[in-house]
Design a protein around this motif. Structure first.
Motif, PDB file in Angstrom:
ATOM      1  N   ARG A   1     108.995 -10.234   3.003  1.00  0.00           N
ATOM      2  CA  ARG A   1     108.956  -9.765   1.614  1.00  0.00           C
ATOM      3  C   ARG A   1     108.475  -8.324   1.553  1.00  0.00           C
ATOM      4  O   ARG A   1     108.965  -7.515   0.771  1.00  0.00           O
TER       5      ARG A   1
ATOM      6  N   ARG B   1     109.721 -14.449  -4.165  1.00  0.00           N
ATOM      7  CA  ARG B   1     108.488 -14.851  -3.487  1.00  0.00           C
ATOM      8  C   ARG B   1     108.725 -15.943  -2.471  1.00  0.00           C
ATOM      9  O   ARG B   1     107.849 -16.284  -1.692  1.00  0.00           O
TER      10      ARG B   1
ATOM     11  N   ARG C   1     105.120  -8.058  -9.555  1.00  0.00           N
ATOM     12  CA  ARG C   1     104.384  -6.934 -10.128  1.00  0.00           C
ATOM     13  C   ARG C   1     104.780  -5.644  -9.431  1.00  0.00           C
ATOM     14  O   ARG C   1     105.065  -4.633 -10.061  1.00  0.00           O
TER      15      ARG C   1
ATOM     16  N   ALA D   1     101.167  -8.169 -14.585  1.00  0.00           N
ATOM     17  CA  ALA D   1     101.795  -9.357 -14.007  1.00  0.00           C
ATOM     18  C   ALA D   1     100.871  -9.977 -12.973  1.00  0.00           C
ATOM     19  O   ALA D   1     100.288  -9.284 -12.150  1.00  0.00           O
ATOM     20  N   GLY D   2     100.762 -11.278 -13.046  1.00  0.00           N
ATOM     21  CA  GLY D   2      99.771 -11.948 -12.214  1.00  0.00           C
ATOM     22  C   GLY D   2     100.167 -12.060 -10.755  1.00  0.00           C
ATOM     23  O   GLY D   2      99.319 -12.014  -9.877  1.00  0.00           O
ATOM     24  N   ASN D   3     101.467 -12.188 -10.511  1.00  0.00           N
ATOM     25  CA  ASN D   3     101.892 -12.339  -9.130  1.00  0.00           C
ATOM     26  C   ASN D   3     102.221 -10.992  -8.533  1.00  0.00           C
ATOM     27  O   ASN D   3     102.873 -10.158  -9.156  1.00  0.00           O
ATOM     28  N   VAL D   4     101.769 -10.860  -7.330  1.00  0.00           N
ATOM     29  CA  VAL D   4     101.778  -9.522  -6.780  1.00  0.00           C
ATOM     30  C   VAL D   4     103.189  -9.028  -6.490  1.00  0.00           C
ATOM     31  O   VAL D   4     103.505  -7.861  -6.745  1.00  0.00           O
ATOM     32  N   LEU D   5     104.056  -9.896  -6.022  1.00  0.00           N
ATOM     33  CA  LEU D   5     105.368  -9.393  -5.620  1.00  0.00           C
ATOM     34  C   LEU D   5     106.207  -8.912  -6.795  1.00  0.00           C
ATOM     35  O   LEU D   5     106.653  -7.771  -6.807  1.00  0.00           O
TER      36      LEU D   5
ATOM     37  N   GLY E   1      99.825  -4.642  -0.906  1.00  0.00           N
ATOM     38  CA  GLY E   1      99.517  -5.992  -1.345  1.00  0.00           C
ATOM     39  C   GLY E   1     100.417  -7.034  -0.710  1.00  0.00           C
ATOM     40  O   GLY E   1     100.066  -8.193  -0.638  1.00  0.00           O
ATOM     41  N   ILE E   2     101.599  -6.605  -0.290  1.00  0.00           N
ATOM     42  CA  ILE E   2     102.497  -7.568   0.333  1.00  0.00           C
ATOM     43  C   ILE E   2     102.314  -7.479   1.843  1.00  0.00           C
ATOM     44  O   ILE E   2     102.714  -6.520   2.479  1.00  0.00           O
ATOM     45  N   GLN E   3     101.726  -8.515   2.358  1.00  0.00           N
ATOM     46  CA  GLN E   3     101.526  -8.547   3.792  1.00  0.00           C
ATOM     47  C   GLN E   3     102.491  -9.505   4.469  1.00  0.00           C
ATOM     48  O   GLN E   3     102.535  -9.595   5.681  1.00  0.00           O
ATOM     49  N   HIS E   4     103.243 -10.190   3.661  1.00  0.00           N
ATOM     50  CA  HIS E   4     104.244 -11.075   4.258  1.00  0.00           C
ATOM     51  C   HIS E   4     105.362 -10.198   4.804  1.00  0.00           C
ATOM     52  O   HIS E   4     105.925  -9.394   4.073  1.00  0.00           O
TER      53      HIS E   4
END
Lengths: 304, 747
Positions: free
Chosen positions: B98, B6, B60, B54-58, B92-95
């Protein structure tokens, strides 16, 4: 030693057992001392039956003016700790006044008990059901023993279950449209939805969906509101651009949720909210909160 | 571990390392998951749900992809559904960074699990579509992220960021690679779905780096055959690209590939014709240039070069195509100043050289009407280079340029070499280069040839017209070639003199000589007297062979005038006079009067040379003028003797002068030389040369050699002794010659 102890110890052991205690489903409940214990689960209008056995300590006799068992539904507000408000109270007399010399068991039964509220253990309020056995005595204090049990009421699948759809934004800064597939969820449900970015002028770092529980207790000027975030679920990482749509899929099962309680006996309510939070690079938070209503669906293998 | 991914503190490079480590771990995790599920400890479906807690999207999503892979393998759900879910959730990952890596991971784990035709995961009828859809979608999203990367972070790091971005491009490009490897992508599918979708994305992303890379990818990854069939679609995307995109490279690549394709398998050529590849390319390039008015000339020209190469390779028989390309190029360049950009000119040179190389025949190029127009846009020096290239091409292939029209065109092309360009006087031209260039022009002139003499004459006229414009510096190089070219024609005419009768024959030696006269006159005005003198003499000799006395006389006159007026250097004079004497000696058409005049002049000039030895030599050479070994040649023994005596006198004088000046007698070699002349004429039977005269001379020499102040001169002595040996030899040989020699007493 034994003798001394005997002076303070209750002269008998009381045990309460449920008639279907072996087979009945149990759940763990947090007790006041912080320990968890397994307690049986009932629902409203069930018959609660079982046995109470009183076993006097070796060589002692218990004189009493009567033995009774009560089924109590109590609400305890923590700002007024120790003061239980009973909203349900049923009594069965088990024995007429007399002496107990040896172990004696009494069957009991409360048939079709109406227990409209669910057991609840919140931050400021507790709702509990207990069975309490009281051996009344003259001159000395009564001997009591209680046993907790848990009540859970199941709701049918609601007929109306509209999606939540909303467009929010800050002028010339951020416009989003979000949609949650339903407004009512059962406890093991999945929140499906999506967030559609119409305009993004701020640098978003990430986006989370929070599940928040709002517990309000008391009424009038004495209302206490406690909000608790039960879940933080990151939906998005990084900054989206215009036109991007981010999917939501949040499984509710891992979180300890209860159904929504509205104005339980005029003492308290518990409501659930979905809070969509966008965090920008300077850690400013932009959020929009939406109430969802929770209900308990009868667990059948198919429903998960 | 996954949470580490992350981070946003790492550069792409470092992030990649981290990713690779995570990737290894995830592989192990995947194995573990698979074992767990096959052992029945938990179902894949549960697992699939579980990881989503899992709470964090990446992390997960990484987990989700990993389990998804297991899920597909287990075949508990159709691959397409799982894939679709994964590619959706990855939003969900817009970065950018990543996201790119996550999707790259997705692409990697799904590679072998696509529901392709023939794959074990193939589902119902349309599953290929799903596979394509999946890859395309992943590709589109990745590209978006990739493009977006440039906007991340502060402005000043832009360059660094762009560099990092290009390091990541392979992640995006891999998708196209995967796409090309899907069995189910046939031509139809490619044409209908895949290509339009990709192009749409490419065009819409509006990013130079991406557009360039992706177009290149498309061209590299998919087979040539597909390109050919979808040329129109593909090309239509080019004009829509961003102005900064290096279209030329990409298009050139495409054309290169296609022309290679055409070259490798000739049977596909009809397909090229069928799809009108040339017309399409041509119009596409036109549009690209139109769409990008700021495009530097160099790029436009490069495009044309590639198109030309393509044309030459695919349609070598279509000269009109080539001309069309050049025409388009002219149009692009028209209205502009001469090109200053060196790269652009380089490209034009390439453009112009291509047809030359291909056809290896300049004649073909001369038919291209736009060819010279393109050349007009070059600056002077480049024009020269180009001209040299053209000439070299002609030389290499020994092409004959055989009509005056073509010659005209050719000289028009190489006019950079032929004359100074208006206005600019380049003084800094390297002398050696200049010589090189002019020599090549001279060589070129020799390549012009036509059987038909009339045409040849025309050619000569044309050449003359052009080279006379060359200015003083060039003429000395070019005129001789022209002269000899013309003389060659004269000799040819002369060879068939008998056949050519009648007044109306336009090509007569006379005419040619007129031209020659003019030409040499120009050279003489340069001034370049020695050269012109030689040429005049050459012409005179040719005229002599053609029996044109007046002409020959005229040439000689010119030569003498030159000698008188222009040749001042004594050394040059010596050479010139010897040349004149030599030529004159061979002349046999002159009447007595003319001849006398000329010989007299020659003798006179000989005697007027500055240095005595030179005088002496010239004079004894003159003696030959009076003794020609032809049947009807002049044999004036008296005059011969006169000359020789005069030479002797001069030699004497020279000796005395040497004595006076330096106190030692000069070399006696002059005497020996004269002795040799005596011997020559003696042998030839000149009655005036008597053995006694020879005898006298020999004695004189001997005396001189033994004289007090004689300096020993070994070479002269050797010369003398060999001469004496010769006399001895002739004596011993006997016969008439021996008798003749008998009278000479060799001491």
């Amino acid at each position: 030693m034994n003798y001394l102890m005997g002076a303070f110890k209750p002269p008998c052991n009381i045990t309460i057992t449920f008639s279907d205690g072996k087979t009945r489903k149990q759940v763990s409940v947090k007790k006041e001392n912080g320990k968890t214990a397994m307690v049986p689960v009932f629902q409203s209008l069930e018959t609660i039956s079982g046995e109470v056995s009183i076993d006097p300590v070796q060589g002692k006799k218990v004189e009493h003016t009567g033995v009774k068992i009560e089924l109590l539904g109590q609400i305890e507000l923590y700002f007024d700790r120790g003061n239980f408000y009973d909203f349900t109270s049923l009594v069965r007399e088990l024995d007429v006044p007399g002496d107990i010399y040896e172990k004696k068991t009494y069957p009991f039964e409360f048939s079709s008990v109406e227990m409209p509220y669910e057991s609840y253990n919140g931050t400021n309020v507790r709702l509990r059901y207990i069975l309490r056995v009281t051996i009344s005595r003259n001159y000395v204090s009564n001997i009591t023993e209680h046993r907790d049990f848990c009540v859970r009421n199941y709701s049918p699948v609601p007929t109306m279950n509209n999606s939540i759809k909303m467009e929010v934004g800050i002028e010339d800064c951020l416009h989003i449209e979000f949609e949650y597939s339903k407004s009512k969820y059962h406890l093991k449900d999945v929140i499906i939805g999506k967030i559609y970015f119409l305009l993004v002028r701020i640098k978003i770092k990430n986006m989370e969906l929070e599940i928040r529980r709002r517990e309000s207790t008391g009424s009038g000027p004495n209302t206490y509101v406690e909000t608790e975030t039960l879940a933080k679920f990151e939906l998005m990482d990084g900054a989206p651009v215009r036109g991007e749509s981010i999917p939501i899929r949040l499984f509710l099962s891992p979180y300890e949720l209860t159904p929504t309680y509205r104005n339980i006996n005029n003492k308290f309510s518990v409501k659930y909210y979905l809070n969509l939070v966008l965090v920008d690079e300077e850690d400013r938070r932009y959020f929009k909160q939406q109430e969802i209503s929770m209900y308990r669906l009868l667990d059948t293998p198919a429903s998960s | 571990m996954l949470s580490e991914l992350r981070t946003s503190r790492l550069s792409p490079h470092k992030y990649y390392e981290l990713y690779m480590r995570a990737f290894d771990e995830l592989r192990k995790l995947e194995m573990f998951f698979r074992e767990e599920t096959t052992r029945g400890n938990c179902s894949v479906v549960d697992l699939y749900e579980l990881v989503q807690h899992a709470g964090n999207v990446l992390p997960r999503l990484y987990l989700l992809c990993t389990v998804g892979s297991v899920y597909i393998k287990s075949k508990e759900a159709p691959a397409k559904d799982v894939l679709k879910d994964l590619v959706e959730m990855s939003r969900g990952i817009q970065h950018p960074l990543r996201g790119l890596f996550l999707r790259s991971y997705l692409s990697q784990i799904s590679r072998d699990k696509l529901p392709d035709i023939g794959s074990e995961y193939e589902g119902d009828a349309d599953s290929v579509n799903d596979a394509i859809e999946f890859v395309l979608q992943n590709f589109i999203e990745m590209n978006k992220l990739w493009v977006r990367m440039q906007h991340q972070g502060p402005q000043r790091d832009k360059e660094k960021r762009e560099k990092e971005r290009s390091e990541l491009r392979d992640l995006v490009g891999k998708n196209l690679h995967v796409l090309s490897q899907i069995e189910g992508v046939d031509l139809e599918m490619y044409k209908e779905t895949v290509l339009p979708r990709i192009l749409e994305q490419v065009v819409n992303c509006k990013d130079e780096l991406a557009q360039f890379y992706l177009m290149d990818c498309i061209i590299q990854v998919f087979p040539d055959e597909y390109h050919l069939q979808t040329l129109e679609t593909l090309l239509s995307a080019f004009p829509q690209l961003q102005p900064g995109v290096d279209i030329k490279t990409v298009l050139s690549q495409l054309m290169d590939r296609l022309s290679n394709y055409a070259a490798s398998s000739p049977e596909v050529l009809p397909e090229f014709l069928q799809v009108e590849a040339f017309a399409k390319f041509s119009s596409a390039i036109g549009k690209v240039i139109e769409a990008q008015p700021d495009m530097p000339a160099v790029s436009a020209i490069t495009l044309y070069v590639s198109l030309l190469t393509f044309t030459l390779r695919v349609h070598p028989d279509r000269l009109d195509y080539v001309d069309q390309v050049l025409g388009a190029c002219v149009k692009k360049l028209s209205g502009k100043e001469k090109l200053q950009d060196s790269r652009a000119t380089k490209q034009i040179v390439a453009l112009l050289s291509a047809p030359l190389e291909k056809y290896s025949n300049i004649v073909t190029a001369l038919e291209l009407s736009n060819y010279p127009k393109v050349m007009d846009h070059l600056d002077n020096s480049t024009t020269k280079v180009m001209a040299v290239v053209i000439i070299q091409s002609i030389m290499k292939n020994t092409t004959c340029v055989s009509t005056s029209d073509k010659v005209e065109a050719l000289f028009e092309l190489i006019k950079g070499l032929i004359k100074d360009m208006d206005g600019t006087q380049d003084d800094d031209v390297d002398e050696e280069d200049f010589k090189e260039e002019q020599n090549s022009v001279a060589r070129l002139i020799h390549m012009l040839y036509n059987e038909d003499q009339e045409e040849m004459l025309k050619i000569i006229c044309t050449v003359q017209k052009h080279i006379l414009r060359g200015g003083p510096k060039r003429l000395p190089f070019t005129v001789p070639s022209l002269v000899f070219l013309a003389l060659k024609l004269v000799r040819r005419l002369q060879g068939q003199d008998g056949d050519v009768v009648g007044e109306d024959v336009p090509t007569t030696p006379k005419k040619i000589f007129q031209i020659l006269n003019q030409t040499i006159e120009a050279l003489y005005l340069v001034p370049c007297p020695e050269l012109s003198l030689r040429l005049y003499l050459q012409c005179a000799e040719a005229a002599n062979d053609c029996d044109l006395e007046p002409v020959a006389y005229e040439f000689f006159t010119q030569a003498f005038i030159l000698y008188e007026e222009e040749i001042a250097d004594s050394k040059a004079q010596v050479t010139a006079i010897h040349l004149i004497i030599g030529t004159l000696q061979r002349m046999n058409i002159f009447g007595v009067e003319n001849r006398d005049t000329l010989t007299h002049k020659a003798t006179g000039y000989s005697a007027k040379l500055l240095k005595k030895p030179d005088q002496c030599r010239a004079v004894y050479a003159c003696s030959h003028l009076f003794w020609v070994e032809d049947q009807d040649g002049v044999k004036d023994g008296e005059r011969v003797l006169l000359c020789l005596k005069r030479a002797l006198r001069i030699a004497n004088a020279a000796q005395q002068m040497a004595n006076a000046a330096r106190g030692s007698s000069g070399s006696i070699s002059l005497f020996i030389e004269i002795l040799n002349k005596y011997l020559y004429f003696f042998e030839k039977g000149n009655p005036q040369i008597t053995s006694s005269a020879i005898q006298g001379l020999i004695e004189l020499i001997t005396t001189e050699m033994q004289g007090e102040n004689a300096t020993s001169d070994p070479s002269a002595e050797a010369f003398f002794s060999s001469t004496m040996r010769y006399i001895q030899f002739q004596k011993q040989k006997g016969g008439s010659m021996g008798e003749k020699y008998e009278t000479i007493k060799a001491s």
